[in-house]
Write an enzyme that holds these catalytic residues in place. Sequence first.
Site, PDB file in Angstrom:
ATOM      1  N   GLU A 174       0.842  -1.202   0.000  1.00 12.32           N
ATOM      2  CA  GLU A 174       0.000   0.000   0.000  1.00 12.32           C
ATOM      3  C   GLU A 174       0.876   1.250   0.000  1.00 12.32           C
ATOM      4  OE1 GLU A 174      -3.248  -0.268   2.864  1.00 12.32           O
ATOM      5  OE2 GLU A 174      -4.096  -1.975   1.789  1.00 12.32           O
ATOM      6  N   GLU A 297      -4.859  -8.811  -0.669  1.00 11.01           N
ATOM      7  CA  GLU A 297      -5.635  -8.518   0.547  1.00 11.01           C
ATOM      8  C   GLU A 297      -7.089  -8.403   0.144  1.00 11.01           C
ATOM      9  OE1 GLU A 297      -4.385  -5.513   3.390  1.00 11.01           O
ATOM     10  OE2 GLU A 297      -2.276  -5.919   2.930  1.00 11.01           O
TER      11      GLU A 297
HETATM   12  O1  AHR Z   1      -5.100  -6.182   6.741  1.00 12.14           O
HETATM   13  C1  AHR Z   1      -5.075  -5.033   7.534  1.00 12.14           C
HETATM   14  C2  AHR Z   1      -4.445  -3.856   6.825  1.00 12.14           C
HETATM   15  O2  AHR Z   1      -5.241  -3.485   5.744  1.00 12.14           O
HETATM   16  C3  AHR Z   1      -3.099  -4.099   6.208  1.00 12.14           C
HETATM   17  O3  AHR Z   1      -2.070  -3.961   7.125  1.00 12.14           O
HETATM   18  C4  AHR Z   1      -3.023  -3.037   5.161  1.00 12.14           C
HETATM   19  O4  AHR Z   1      -2.229  -3.411   4.072  1.00 12.14           O
HETATM   20  C5  AHR Z   1      -4.467  -2.803   4.781  1.00 12.14           C
HETATM   21  O5  AHR Z   1      -4.795  -1.477   4.791  1.00 12.14           O
END
Ligand code: AHR
Length: 489
Positions: A174, A297
Site C-alpha cells: 500500500e 488482501e
Molecule cells: O489487513 C489489515 C491492513 O489493511 C493491512 O495492514 C493493510 O495493508 C491494509 O490497509
Amino acid sequence: MQLSVHVDALHPMSKISKNIYGQFSEHLGRCIYQGLFVGKDSPIPNVNGMRTDVVNALKEAKVPLLRWPGGCFADEYHWRDGIGPQAQRKRMVNTNWGYVVEDNSFGTHEFLELCRQIGCEPYINANVGSGTVREMAEWVEYLNSEGDSSVVQERWANGRKEPFNVKYWGVGNESWGCGGNMEADFYADVYRRFQTYCRDYGDNKLYRIACGPNTDDWEWTETLMKKAAKYMDGLTLHYYDVPSGKWKDKGSATEFTEERYYETLVRAAYMETLLRGHLAIMDRYDEDHRVKLLVDEWGCWHDVEPGTNPGFLYQQNTMRDAMVAAITLNIFNAHADRLGLCCIAQMVNVLQAMILTEGDQMVLTPTYHVFNMYKDHQDAELLESCVFSGTVTEDLKQISASASIRDGSVTVTMANLHATEKADVLVNVEGMEKAAVTGTVLAGAMDALNTFQHPDTVKPVTLEGIVRTERGLVVPMPACSVVTLKFNA
Ligand code: AHR
C-alpha cells in the site's frame, strides 16, 4: 424460474493456480503471536513454537501460500531485527497496530519454519516505505544465495546452510497509503529501482510483485503498467468488503439485518467489476497477459468485537462471511487465467479469519470451511459454467458457481445466496452424465457462527437428497448455503 447450473467438462480451460487460495499473516493483534506462534516453552502443544492445532487445520485446508510480515507492518519492519538468538533481538513498538511491544521473537527463520510445517509457499513483502534498497537486496541474498558472502555467513551462523529459495517478493505494501503515501508516478520509479537489486540466485527466479491499486484506483494501475510493467510479474489489488460502506462505522460482524446481509454480498460481487476494470487497463500495456493481477488482501472488514483492542482487528465470522468467501473464490476461479495469487486477510484472529484462538482453544470459522470445501479447485483446470438464476437483490444472482476438472474428476462449488429460501438447483455436467456424485453442504442462518463454547454449530456435512432426473441432477440447497459436488468418472 428453474435455477440451474450447466458445466462443460469436455473443454477444460486455464489452470486455476493453487496460489489464489493463499493467505495473509501480519504482525497485527493476535495473528502471529498466540494465533500461530506461541514459542517453544508454551504449554500449548507446539512444534518449534508453532501451534500444532492451528498448523494441522491449515494443512487440512491445503493452504498453498502465505504472505508476511504485513500489511502496513511490512513498511516498518527491519528484517535484521528478527534474526539471531531470540533473547537478543531488538524490541520495537508496533505503531500501526495497537502500539504493543513487538519483541521480534517471530522473524524470518520462524516464518519459513511455519511455511515448512504448513507445506506452503512463502511470500515476503519487503519494506520500501521506511527501508532501503540495500536492506531488501540483502534480505533476498540472505535467504537465497549460496555465495560465501558476509550476508550468507550470517544465515549459516543462524543455523541454516542451504538457501531457502524464496520466490515471491513484494516491493512495498500500500505504497499509496501506510507504505509511504507515494504518488503512482513516484512509486513506479521507486519500484523499478528496488527490484533492480533483488537478484536471482541459482535457479531461483524471483517473482517480482509491485504494489498495485486500492479498490477502484484505475489511475494507479494505468501508471504502474505504463511505467513499470516490464519489471514486474504481478501487480497487487487490495479490496475490503466493508458492509456499511463507511470505514468509521463498518457494522457488527454478528448482528446485522437481512438488508445489510445482501449489501455485504453485493459488495463481495463487486470484485468482478474490479477485476474486469483493472485487467482491461493491464491489457493495454501487456497484451500477452504476462503480468498477473494479485488480490493479496481481500475479505470482510467489520467492527472489532466489543471489548477487544481496536488496534487488533479481531472480529467474529458468520455464514455471511462464508458466503462472501464463496462468491469471491468463484469469481477468482473464473479469472484464473489472469490471477497469479490471492490472499485473504487474514489467517488467524484478524479480520476475515480462517481460525480464531483463545488460549489453548481453537475454532474453525465458516470461512475456513469454505476454503476447505473449495480446495480441490487448486491447480485443477477451470470449466465453463453457466448459471441460470433470478436475483436476490439488485443484480446479484441467487446462485454463484464455478467448476474445475482434475484427473477426470469434476468439482462444482455453488452458493445459494438467498438468506431464507432454499433452492432446488438443476445441475448438468456435460461429459459426466454417468459419473458418481457426492455432495457436501455448509448451511446455517446468515448470522450463524462458531464460538469457543459451541465450535461446531456451522460445519460441513454430507448433502442428502440429490436426485438424478432425465433433465439432470436436482440438488437441494438450503437457504444461505455453500455446496461442493464431486463427480467421479
Ligand atoms: O489487513 C489489515 C491492513 O489493511 C493491512 O495492514 C493493510 O495493508 C491494509 O490497509
